[in-house]
Enzyme design. Structure first.
Site, PDB file in Angstrom:
ATOM      1  N   LYS A  14      19.252  -7.253 -25.208  1.00  0.00           N
ATOM      2  CA  LYS A  14      20.319  -6.302 -24.879  1.00  0.00           C
ATOM      3  C   LYS A  14      21.712  -6.932 -24.931  1.00  0.00           C
ATOM      4  O   LYS A  14      22.707  -6.221 -24.997  1.00  0.00           O
ATOM      5  CB  LYS A  14      20.076  -5.720 -23.489  1.00  0.00           C
ATOM      6  CG  LYS A  14      18.740  -5.010 -23.325  1.00  0.00           C
ATOM      7  CD  LYS A  14      18.596  -3.822 -24.261  1.00  0.00           C
ATOM      8  CE  LYS A  14      17.282  -3.093 -24.003  1.00  0.00           C
ATOM      9  NZ  LYS A  14      17.106  -1.918 -24.903  1.00  0.00           N
ATOM     10  N   LYS A  74      26.095  -4.327 -29.212  1.00  0.00           N
ATOM     11  CA  LYS A  74      24.928  -5.113 -29.614  1.00  0.00           C
ATOM     12  C   LYS A  74      24.998  -5.454 -31.093  1.00  0.00           C
ATOM     13  O   LYS A  74      24.685  -6.575 -31.510  1.00  0.00           O
ATOM     14  CB  LYS A  74      23.651  -4.334 -29.299  1.00  0.00           C
ATOM     15  CG  LYS A  74      23.476  -4.010 -27.825  1.00  0.00           C
ATOM     16  CD  LYS A  74      22.430  -2.927 -27.619  1.00  0.00           C
ATOM     17  CE  LYS A  74      22.446  -2.435 -26.184  1.00  0.00           C
ATOM     18  NZ  LYS A  74      21.585  -1.255 -25.983  1.00  0.00           N
ATOM     19  N   GLU A 165      16.972   2.552 -33.232  1.00  0.00           N
ATOM     20  CA  GLU A 165      16.892   3.872 -33.865  1.00  0.00           C
ATOM     21  C   GLU A 165      17.999   4.787 -33.364  1.00  0.00           C
ATOM     22  O   GLU A 165      18.158   5.904 -33.866  1.00  0.00           O
ATOM     23  CB  GLU A 165      15.523   4.498 -33.603  1.00  0.00           C
ATOM     24  CG  GLU A 165      14.380   3.807 -34.314  1.00  0.00           C
ATOM     25  CD  GLU A 165      13.047   4.506 -34.114  1.00  0.00           C
ATOM     26  OE1 GLU A 165      12.362   4.766 -35.110  1.00  0.00           O
ATOM     27  OE2 GLU A 165      12.703   4.794 -32.940  1.00  0.00           O
TER      28      GLU A 165
END
Length: 217
Positions: A14, A74, A165
């Protein structure tokens, strides 16, 4: 590292350390692992886009604006970004080229054997395209098979990863001109090295027990 230990080590990163970069030799190994991934009837319906540049990663984050903004940082802080794409033109040209490559690689003793193999593969493709009518879904499954192998390989190299996704496929397709290239983005993978304060690194894995997912008969 054993395969089991690599699987146990792997988690969804993360927080990436933007100062650490993946060595070139490891990236080359990961690319080769993608290349040799198994797929049903060796159909290989994938194409990968990659970037490690700030400009490239910024382009990708155009697809995470708005609802998916939680993925922007990220992507920007990861060492490398891989975009797994589905080839949308899985036609005779693709499979003819594939058969010729198999022949050149020594998969067949001669062209007659190649032609018989093509007939068998074409039957399977026709079933998915015209009978079951799930060619796109079936081809996508092959890419996720590749993805799983890729994530495990990265973990085995002590590289952290995050499959994503949560992005706008239409925006990413427009930004990277993917429709014109007969490609559809399925999943983005951010690769790099986690920071010491990545909360997800220390959390225990939570999976159903063996007896809940296996039946012996």
């Amino acid at each position: 590292m054993s395969i089991l230990k690599s699987a146990q080590r792997r988690y969804s990163c993360k927080h990436f350390d933007p100062t650490r970069k993946i060595p070139t030799e490891q990236l080359q190994a990961l690319k080769e692992i993608i290349r040799i991934s198994p797929s049903s009837v060796n159909c290989q319906p994938w194409h990968l886009l990659m970037t490690d540049s700030d400009a490239g990663k910024t382009l990708v984050t155009q697809s995470t604006e708005g609802f998916f903004k939680f993925n922007t940082k990220k992507i920007l802080e990861a060492s490398n970004i891989f975009i797994f794409c589905l080839k949308t033109n899985l036609n005779d040209t693709h499979f003819d080229t594939l058969a010729r490559k198999e022949l050149a690689d020594g998969r067949y003793t001669d062209e007659a054997v190649m032609q018989r193999a093509k007939e068998v593969r074409n039957w399977f493709i026709d079933q998915h395209a015209n009978v079951i009518k799930d060619l796109k879904s079936w081809a996508s499954y092959q890419i996720y098979l590749n993805l799983g192998q890729f994530l495990l390989a990265a973990a085995d190299m002590n590289i952290d990863s995050l499959p994503i996704e949560g992005f706008d496929k239409d925006v990413l397709s427009q930004v990277l001109n993917l429709k014109e290239k007969n490609l559809e983005p399925l999943v983005i993978v951010a690769l790099g090295y986690s920071t010491a304060d990545d909360f997800n690194k220390t959390l225990p894995k939570s999976r159903f027990a063996l007896e809940d997912i296996f039946t012996t008969f």
